[in-house]
Write a protein that holds these residues in place. Sequence first.
Motif, PDB file in Angstrom:
ATOM      1  N   PHE A  28       0.828  -1.197   0.000  1.00 26.87           N
ATOM      2  CA  PHE A  28       0.000   0.000   0.000  1.00 26.87           C
ATOM      3  C   PHE A  28       0.870   1.258   0.000  1.00 26.87           C
ATOM      4  O   PHE A  28       2.031   1.225   0.403  1.00 26.87           O
ATOM      5  N   SER A  29       0.275   2.358  -0.413  1.00 28.16           N
ATOM      6  CA  SER A  29       0.892   3.671  -0.277  1.00 28.16           C
ATOM      7  C   SER A  29       0.293   4.328   0.959  1.00 28.16           C
ATOM      8  O   SER A  29      -0.932   4.470   1.059  1.00 28.16           O
ATOM      9  N   VAL A  30       1.132   4.745   1.898  1.00 25.32           N
ATOM     10  CA  VAL A  30       0.660   5.148   3.224  1.00 25.32           C
ATOM     11  C   VAL A  30       1.144   6.546   3.581  1.00 25.32           C
ATOM     12  O   VAL A  30       2.321   6.877   3.406  1.00 25.32           O
ATOM     13  N   LEU A  31       0.225   7.332   4.104  1.00 27.79           N
ATOM     14  CA  LEU A  31       0.561   8.603   4.749  1.00 27.79           C
ATOM     15  C   LEU A  31       0.320   8.447   6.241  1.00 27.79           C
ATOM     16  O   LEU A  31      -0.722   7.934   6.660  1.00 27.79           O
ATOM     17  N   LEU A  32       1.281   8.902   7.034  1.00 27.55           N
ATOM     18  CA  LEU A  32       1.188   8.830   8.490  1.00 27.55           C
ATOM     19  C   LEU A  32       1.127  10.244   9.043  1.00 27.55           C
ATOM     20  O   LEU A  32       2.059  11.036   8.863  1.00 27.55           O
ATOM     21  N   TYR A  33       0.001  10.563   9.694  1.00 29.07           N
ATOM     22  CA  TYR A  33      -0.208  11.907  10.257  1.00 29.07           C
ATOM     23  C   TYR A  33       0.046  11.886  11.761  1.00 29.07           C
ATOM     24  O   TYR A  33      -0.445  11.007  12.479  1.00 29.07           O
ATOM     25  N   GLY A  34       0.791  12.883  12.226  1.00 31.02           N
ATOM     26  CA  GLY A  34       0.972  13.103  13.654  1.00 31.02           C
ATOM     27  C   GLY A  34       0.511  14.503  14.010  1.00 31.02           C
ATOM     28  O   GLY A  34       0.786  15.465  13.277  1.00 31.02           O
ATOM     29  N   HIS A  35      -0.214  14.621  15.100  1.00 30.40           N
ATOM     30  CA  HIS A  35      -0.681  15.946  15.531  1.00 30.40           C
ATOM     31  C   HIS A  35       0.530  16.845  15.812  1.00 30.40           C
ATOM     32  O   HIS A  35       1.547  16.377  16.353  1.00 30.40           O
ATOM     33  N   PRO A  36       0.449  18.132  15.449  1.00 32.31           N
ATOM     34  CA  PRO A  36       1.589  19.035  15.674  1.00 32.31           C
ATOM     35  C   PRO A  36       2.083  19.057  17.116  1.00 32.31           C
ATOM     36  O   PRO A  36       3.269  19.301  17.365  1.00 32.31           O
ATOM     37  N   ASN A  37       1.183  18.792  18.078  1.00 34.17           N
ATOM     38  CA  ASN A  37       1.600  18.776  19.485  1.00 34.17           C
ATOM     39  C   ASN A  37       2.093  17.403  19.941  1.00 34.17           C
ATOM     40  O   ASN A  37       2.512  17.249  21.086  1.00 34.17           O
ATOM     41  N   HIS A  38       2.021  16.401  19.056  1.00 34.92           N
ATOM     42  CA  HIS A  38       2.469  15.045  19.397  1.00 34.92           C
ATOM     43  C   HIS A  38       3.222  14.483  18.189  1.00 34.92           C
ATOM     44  O   HIS A  38       2.828  13.485  17.604  1.00 34.92           O
ATOM     45  N   ARG A  39       4.325  15.102  17.875  1.00 37.44           N
ATOM     46  CA  ARG A  39       5.013  14.836  16.616  1.00 37.44           C
ATOM     47  C   ARG A  39       6.329  14.093  16.788  1.00 37.44           C
ATOM     48  O   ARG A  39       7.107  13.971  15.829  1.00 37.44           O
ATOM     49  N   ARG A  40       6.600  13.583  17.967  1.00 35.58           N
ATOM     50  CA  ARG A  40       7.902  12.962  18.227  1.00 35.58           C
ATOM     51  C   ARG A  40       8.217  11.853  17.224  1.00 35.58           C
ATOM     52  O   ARG A  40       9.320  11.805  16.657  1.00 35.58           O
ATOM     53  N   ASN A  41       7.249  10.944  16.988  1.00 32.14           N
ATOM     54  CA  ASN A  41       7.521   9.830  16.083  1.00 32.14           C
ATOM     55  C   ASN A  41       7.609  10.289  14.627  1.00 32.14           C
ATOM     56  O   ASN A  41       8.401   9.750  13.851  1.00 32.14           O
ATOM     57  N   TYR A  86      -8.629   9.720  24.257  1.00 31.07           N
ATOM     58  CA  TYR A  86      -8.567  11.082  24.793  1.00 31.07           C
ATOM     59  C   TYR A  86      -8.088  12.083  23.746  1.00 31.07           C
ATOM     60  O   TYR A  86      -8.127  13.290  23.978  1.00 31.07           O
ATOM     61  N   GLY A  87      -7.666  11.613  22.582  1.00 29.21           N
ATOM     62  CA  GLY A  87      -7.325  12.497  21.485  1.00 29.21           C
ATOM     63  C   GLY A  87      -8.425  12.609  20.438  1.00 29.21           C
ATOM     64  O   GLY A  87      -8.284  13.362  19.467  1.00 29.21           O
ATOM     65  N   HIS A  88      -9.532  11.872  20.623  1.00 27.77           N
ATOM     66  CA  HIS A  88     -10.595  11.887  19.628  1.00 27.77           C
ATOM     67  C   HIS A  88     -11.180  13.275  19.416  1.00 27.77           C
ATOM     68  O   HIS A  88     -11.440  13.682  18.278  1.00 27.77           O
ATOM     69  N   ASP A  89     -11.409  13.998  20.510  1.00 24.70           N
ATOM     70  CA  ASP A  89     -12.031  15.319  20.373  1.00 24.70           C
ATOM     71  C   ASP A  89     -11.176  16.247  19.513  1.00 24.70           C
ATOM     72  O   ASP A  89     -11.704  17.013  18.696  1.00 24.70           O
ATOM     73  N   ASP A  90      -9.857  16.185  19.691  1.00 20.40           N
ATOM     74  CA  ASP A  90      -8.969  17.017  18.876  1.00 20.40           C
ATOM     75  C   ASP A  90      -9.048  16.625  17.404  1.00 20.40           C
ATOM     76  O   ASP A  90      -9.083  17.493  16.519  1.00 20.40           O
ATOM     77  N   ILE A  91      -9.090  15.334  17.136  1.00 18.56           N
ATOM     78  CA  ILE A  91      -9.159  14.861  15.751  1.00 18.56           C
ATOM     79  C   ILE A  91     -10.497  15.238  15.121  1.00 18.56           C
ATOM     80  O   ILE A  91     -10.558  15.697  13.968  1.00 18.56           O
TER      81      ILE A  91
END
Length: 372
Positions: A28-41, A86-91
Motif C-alpha cells: 500500500f501507499s501510506v501517509l502517516l499523520y501526527g498531531h503538531p503537538n504530538h510529533r515525536r515519532n 482522549y485524542g478523539h475530540d482534537d481529531i
Amino acid sequence: MGSKMRVSIIGAGNCGCAFAADLINRGFSVLLYGHPNHRRNIDAIRRDGHLTARMKIEGRFEPTVTTEMATAVEFSRILVVTVPSYGHDDIISELKGFDLCRHIIVAINANFFALAGSKELKALTILETNASPYASWIQKGEVLVAGIKASLPIAAFPNALDENQWSQIADIFPQPLQWCNNVFEIGMQSNNGVIHPVAAILNTGRIESTKGDFLFYRDGISSSVGKVIEAVDVERLKIADALGFRLQTFLEEMVGFYGGAFDKFSDFAFHTRVHNATKATPAHMQDRYVVEDIPYILVPWYELGTKVGINAPTIKAFVDIASAINGIKYFESGRNLKRLGMAHMSRRELLQFVENATCRSPSSSTSAIHHN
C-alpha cells in the motif's frame, strides 16, 4: 506509486506506526499523520528517513509523513484513526472543517467514536473496531509488533458502503474481519476496558515504586487480580445482554485472537508470549491504561448499564478509585451519555436508538476476504 491503494493513518503512536509498516509491507501507499503537538515519532521518521519495525513485521519502511490534516484528507479517502480516545475530540475538531462526504473513517479501538463524532463529521461512514489489529509498542524509536490478531470485529455507522468498498476495507487489515451489525456491540467488546484498568489500579503501588519495571501480564495479573478482571467482565456481559447482544467472554476473545486453551485469565496472562514479549507496564498512573480506558470505556459501560437497569458495582468502584488517584471526576469528564447525546433518553428510547443503529453486514463472501 500512483496505482497503489492509498491509506491515511491519523495518529503516529504504537498502532499507527505498526499499521503503516504493515500496509507498506503489503504494497500500500501510506501517509502517516501526527498531531503538531504530538510529533515525536513523525520527527524521528523524518530524521532517520524511515520507520523501523521488528518482530512480526521486519524492515525499514518509508511512509509519507505530515503534521497537516489537510494533506492527510487529500491523500486518501480512507482515514484510519489510531489515536487514543482522549485524542478523539482534537481529531474530530480538526476533521469537521473538511468535506468528508466521500471519505470512510475507520476508528481503531473506537470506544464509541462514531456516536461521539458522527454529528460533526459528515463522512460517508464511520467504521469501528473494538481493538487494534496488532499487539505493538514503540521502543527506542522502533515499532515492535509482538502479535497480529487472528480476526477483528468491526461495524459501520451508518452502513453506506457498497460491496466494492467493503472489500477495500477488508483489504487493508492483516486479518479476517468479523462484521458486526452495530457500533454499540463493538463498544461493548473492548477487552482493554476489562483488563487494563483493573490490573493497573490493583498494581498501583508496584507501578509507582518500580516505574513499571515488571511484566504487566505475567507479574501483574495474579490469580486474585484475574478474578477481579473476570468480575468486571461479568458485569460487562450483563449490560451487553440487556442491550440485546450476546458476546463472548473477554477470555474467549483473547484466546481467539492469540490462541491457546485456558480456563482462567490469570493462566492466559502468565503464559501469553505475545503480551510478555515486553514489559508493557505503565510507568505511572496517568498512563492510557487508566486515563483512556477508565473514562472512555468503563464510564460509558456503567452509564449504559444504569439506563437498562443493570447494577455494575465493580466497574463503578474502579472508576471511583481512578478518580481519587488522579484527582479527576471521570464520571463527569469521561465519555458519558450526556457527551454522547443520549442522557435524555428513557430505557425504551435508548434500546430503540440501539436498534436503529443496526446496519446490514456485508455479504458472507466479502466478510470472508483475507489478504496476507
